[in-house]
Design a protein around this motif. Sequence first.
Motif, mmCIF file in Angstrom:
data_model
loop_
_atom_site.group_PDB
_atom_site.id
_atom_site.type_symbol
_atom_site.label_atom_id
_atom_site.label_comp_id
_atom_site.label_asym_id
_atom_site.label_seq_id
_atom_site.Cartn_x
_atom_site.Cartn_y
_atom_site.Cartn_z
ATOM 1 N N GLU A 5 1.040 -1.130 -0.069
ATOM 2 C CA GLU A 5 -0.071 -0.013 0.110
ATOM 3 C C GLU A 5 0.918 1.150 -0.144
ATOM 4 O OE1 GLU A 5 -2.252 -0.410 3.564
ATOM 5 O OE2 GLU A 5 -0.524 0.694 4.767
ATOM 6 N N GLU A 57 0.222 5.608 1.071
ATOM 7 C CA GLU A 57 -0.548 6.824 1.528
ATOM 8 C C GLU A 57 -0.936 7.655 0.079
ATOM 9 O OE1 GLU A 57 0.858 9.279 4.638
ATOM 10 O OE2 GLU A 57 2.184 7.578 5.215
ATOM 11 N N THR A 58 -2.281 8.109 0.311
ATOM 12 C CA THR A 58 -2.493 8.961 -0.782
ATOM 13 C C THR A 58 -1.711 10.023 -1.351
ATOM 14 O OG1 THR A 58 -4.783 8.275 -0.217
ATOM 15 C CG2 THR A 58 -4.806 10.136 -1.627
ATOM 16 N N SER A 76 0.893 8.335 -3.258
ATOM 17 C CA SER A 76 0.484 8.083 -4.645
ATOM 18 C C SER A 76 0.494 9.251 -5.588
ATOM 19 C CB SER A 76 -1.000 7.711 -4.657
ATOM 20 O OG SER A 76 -1.121 6.519 -3.759
ATOM 21 N N VAL A 93 -7.080 5.742 -6.537
ATOM 22 C CA VAL A 93 -6.807 6.786 -5.691
ATOM 23 C C VAL A 93 -7.788 8.031 -6.192
ATOM 24 C CG1 VAL A 93 -5.081 8.511 -5.332
ATOM 25 C CG2 VAL A 93 -4.317 6.293 -5.500
ATOM 26 N N LYS A 98 -10.146 6.028 -2.911
ATOM 27 C CA LYS A 98 -9.774 4.907 -2.228
ATOM 28 C C LYS A 98 -8.118 5.054 -1.841
ATOM 29 C CE LYS A 98 -12.810 2.072 -4.678
ATOM 30 N NZ LYS A 98 -12.633 0.913 -5.360
ATOM 31 N N LYS A 99 -7.664 4.453 -0.817
ATOM 32 C CA LYS A 99 -6.244 4.356 -0.824
ATOM 33 C C LYS A 99 -5.650 3.338 -1.630
ATOM 34 C CE LYS A 99 -3.109 3.520 3.286
ATOM 35 N NZ LYS A 99 -2.922 3.479 4.483
ATOM 36 N N SER A 108 -3.998 0.338 -2.431
ATOM 37 C CA SER A 108 -3.759 -0.955 -1.974
ATOM 38 C C SER A 108 -3.472 -1.923 -2.787
ATOM 39 C CB SER A 108 -4.285 -1.403 -0.648
ATOM 40 O OG SER A 108 -5.810 -1.637 -0.951
#
Lengths: 10, 212
Positions: free
Chosen positions: B143, B145-146, B149, B202, B206-207, B209
């Motif tokens: 994963e 973090e946003t 990303s 994203v 959504k995060k 992952s």
Amino acid sequence: QEPNKTHDEL
Amino acid sequence: MNIFRFLGDLSHLIAIVILLLKIWKSRSCAGISGKSQALFAVVFTTRYLDLFTNFISFYNTGMKVVYIACSYAMVWMIYSKFKATYDGNHDTFRVEFLVAPTAILAFLVNHDFTPLEILWTFSIYLESVAILPQLFMVSKTGEAETITSHYLFALGVYRTLYLFNWIWRYQFEGFFDLIAIVAGLVQTILYCDFFYLYITKVLKGKKLSLPA
């Protein structure tokens, strides 16, 4: 000699 | 200077600033690969040595200085200031597998066999793969973090825009530099998988992952 042209790019 | 190149530079700058602010504001560099950031510092240093040898424009000089300064600030934050939050256990990519081949390639395939030219070529090759430790880290932890990303997305957009810039230059100036184009293509391709995840996940809130 002249530098290559893309060398003016980052 | 065409619009693609300008937007590419801007996107590159935005990526770096996003990451600097993220680390500074959260006082943490968790999830960030120090190895990728150290490689970028090497990339900027070896590429912008021409700061001392020729002047192109204030824009050019200014951006180069900013990129170099930001990359060292990043390395300082990760390895010194916020060292306690650095996730070294997950940052296990072997950088010698990137540095050694790109260095050898720079000696073999370059425009001119001079120290500055070889270092410039090395920086182009190294940049194309420098993000791998970061992508490896994301895939290892599954994963990101946003905000991380967003950083990766802006960084990927930068080299993609440069591809359009090179098409433009070929079209209107009859100019192309195969070394930069091939490396830029490789660099962009490495981001493709990430682009897909970014757009499908994203951007929908959504995060990021990865499936286990």
